[in-house]
Write an enzyme that holds these catalytic residues in place. Structure first.
Site, PDB file in Angstrom:
ATOM      1  N   HIS A  96       0.748  -1.269  -0.035  1.00 31.21           N
ATOM      2  CA  HIS A  96       0.114  -0.113   0.031  1.00 31.21           C
ATOM      3  C   HIS A  96       1.035   1.171  -0.037  1.00 31.21           C
ATOM      4  O   HIS A  96       0.488   2.238  -0.598  1.00 31.21           O
ATOM      5  CB  HIS A  96      -0.830   0.039   1.196  1.00 31.21           C
ATOM      6  CG  HIS A  96      -1.991  -1.061   1.365  1.00 31.21           C
ATOM      7  ND1 HIS A  96      -2.018  -1.689   2.479  1.00 31.21           N
ATOM      8  CD2 HIS A  96      -3.055  -1.320   0.639  1.00 31.21           C
ATOM      9  CE1 HIS A  96      -3.444  -2.475   2.283  1.00 31.21           C
ATOM     10  NE2 HIS A  96      -3.725  -2.290   1.206  1.00 31.21           N
ATOM     11  N   LYS A 155     -18.866  -5.207   9.397  1.00 28.56           N
ATOM     12  CA  LYS A 155     -17.897  -6.103   9.358  1.00 28.56           C
ATOM     13  C   LYS A 155     -16.991  -5.702  10.704  1.00 28.56           C
ATOM     14  O   LYS A 155     -17.004  -4.641  11.107  1.00 28.56           O
ATOM     15  CB  LYS A 155     -16.952  -5.882   7.979  1.00 28.56           C
ATOM     16  CG  LYS A 155     -17.487  -6.566   6.978  1.00 28.56           C
ATOM     17  CD  LYS A 155     -16.556  -6.915   5.833  1.00 28.56           C
ATOM     18  CE  LYS A 155     -17.126  -7.263   4.742  1.00 28.56           C
ATOM     19  NZ  LYS A 155     -16.406  -7.157   3.357  1.00 28.56           N
ATOM     20  N   ARG A 169      -2.544  -6.030  -8.387  1.00 27.52           N
ATOM     21  CA  ARG A 169      -1.358  -6.821  -7.962  1.00 27.52           C
ATOM     22  C   ARG A 169      -1.258  -7.911  -9.087  1.00 27.52           C
ATOM     23  O   ARG A 169      -0.261  -8.319  -9.842  1.00 27.52           O
ATOM     24  CB  ARG A 169      -1.364  -7.700  -7.005  1.00 27.52           C
ATOM     25  CG  ARG A 169      -1.380  -6.895  -5.617  1.00 27.52           C
ATOM     26  CD  ARG A 169      -1.784  -7.379  -4.425  1.00 27.52           C
ATOM     27  NE  ARG A 169      -3.357  -7.880  -4.606  1.00 27.52           N
ATOM     28  CZ  ARG A 169      -3.777  -7.722  -3.471  1.00 27.52           C
ATOM     29  NH1 ARG A 169      -3.455  -8.144  -2.315  1.00 27.52           N
ATOM     30  NH2 ARG A 169      -5.185  -8.065  -3.633  1.00 27.52           N
ATOM     31  N   SER A 194      -3.178  -7.710   2.978  1.00 28.32           N
ATOM     32  CA  SER A 194      -3.673  -7.470   4.377  1.00 28.32           C
ATOM     33  C   SER A 194      -3.834  -8.669   5.054  1.00 28.32           C
ATOM     34  O   SER A 194      -3.504  -9.217   6.359  1.00 28.32           O
ATOM     35  CB  SER A 194      -4.497  -6.416   4.719  1.00 28.32           C
ATOM     36  OG  SER A 194      -4.130  -5.125   4.033  1.00 28.32           O
TER      37      SER A 194
END
Ligand code: PNS
Length: 158
Positions: free
Chosen positions: A17, A41, A90, A128
């Site tokens: 990031h 969440k 990615r 992450s």
């Protein structure tokens, strides 16, 4: 004034990031990092913790601001007076998901464009969730995250 938003969960922020943030910050006048606060969440780190970590690791980049947002990304982009959304890609597996949102967001908010930056090869494996998994098993995450985030993860799982 070219204003961009780099949205994400950043749970937690990784070196991948940070690489995108540094590169995007050079391309625009002002970069707002939008940390998604999704009340339905339960992330590992609260929105406040994620904003604090990002603010600390980006403190030397002068045109970067860190904020959290709830709800739709398009609404946050308008609120920030931004016209660009930055996303990192990615691998091809990211592409389909990103394309769908970039296209639908542009229908809802035609003044907004999504700018994709291809992740540095050295971070193409990094996410992450990989970091959280290693950290939860006391693995070595020093190559994945800045020292501050490594410390916060150790505290979380201690
Ligand atoms: O880092 P992530 O979890 O891949 O980030 C995803 C994010 C925050 C960009 C996306 O979930 C989002 O923007 N959510 C806000 C709600 C919304 O606007 N959804 C439409 C798509 S971008």
């Amino acid at each position: 004034m070219r204003i961009a938003v780099y949205p994400g969960s950043f749970d937690p922020v990784t070196n991948g990031h940070i690489d995108i943030i540094k590169r995007a910050a050079k391309m625009v006048d002002h970069l707002v990092i939008g940390v998604l606060h999704n009340s339905s969440k339960t992330p590992l780190f609260s929105a406040e913790e994620r904003v604090n970590m990002l603010s600390e690791v980006c403190k030397d980049i002068p045109n970067v601001e860190v904020r959290y947002f709830e709800g739709l990304l398009v609404d946050f982009v308008v609120e920030c007076n931004a016209t660009i959304v930055v996303r990192g890609l990615r691998a091809v597996t990211d592409f389909e998901y990103e394309l769908q949102w970039a296209q639908s967001n542009r229908i809802v908010c035609p003044q907004m464009d999504t700018m994709f930056l291809v992740t540095n090869v050295q971070y193409s494996y990094l996410s992450s969730s990989v970091v959280r998994e290693y950290a939860s098993h006391n693995g070595d995450i020093s190559a994945f995250v800045p020292p501050l985030v490594e410390k916060r993860l150790k505290e979380k799982f201690s």
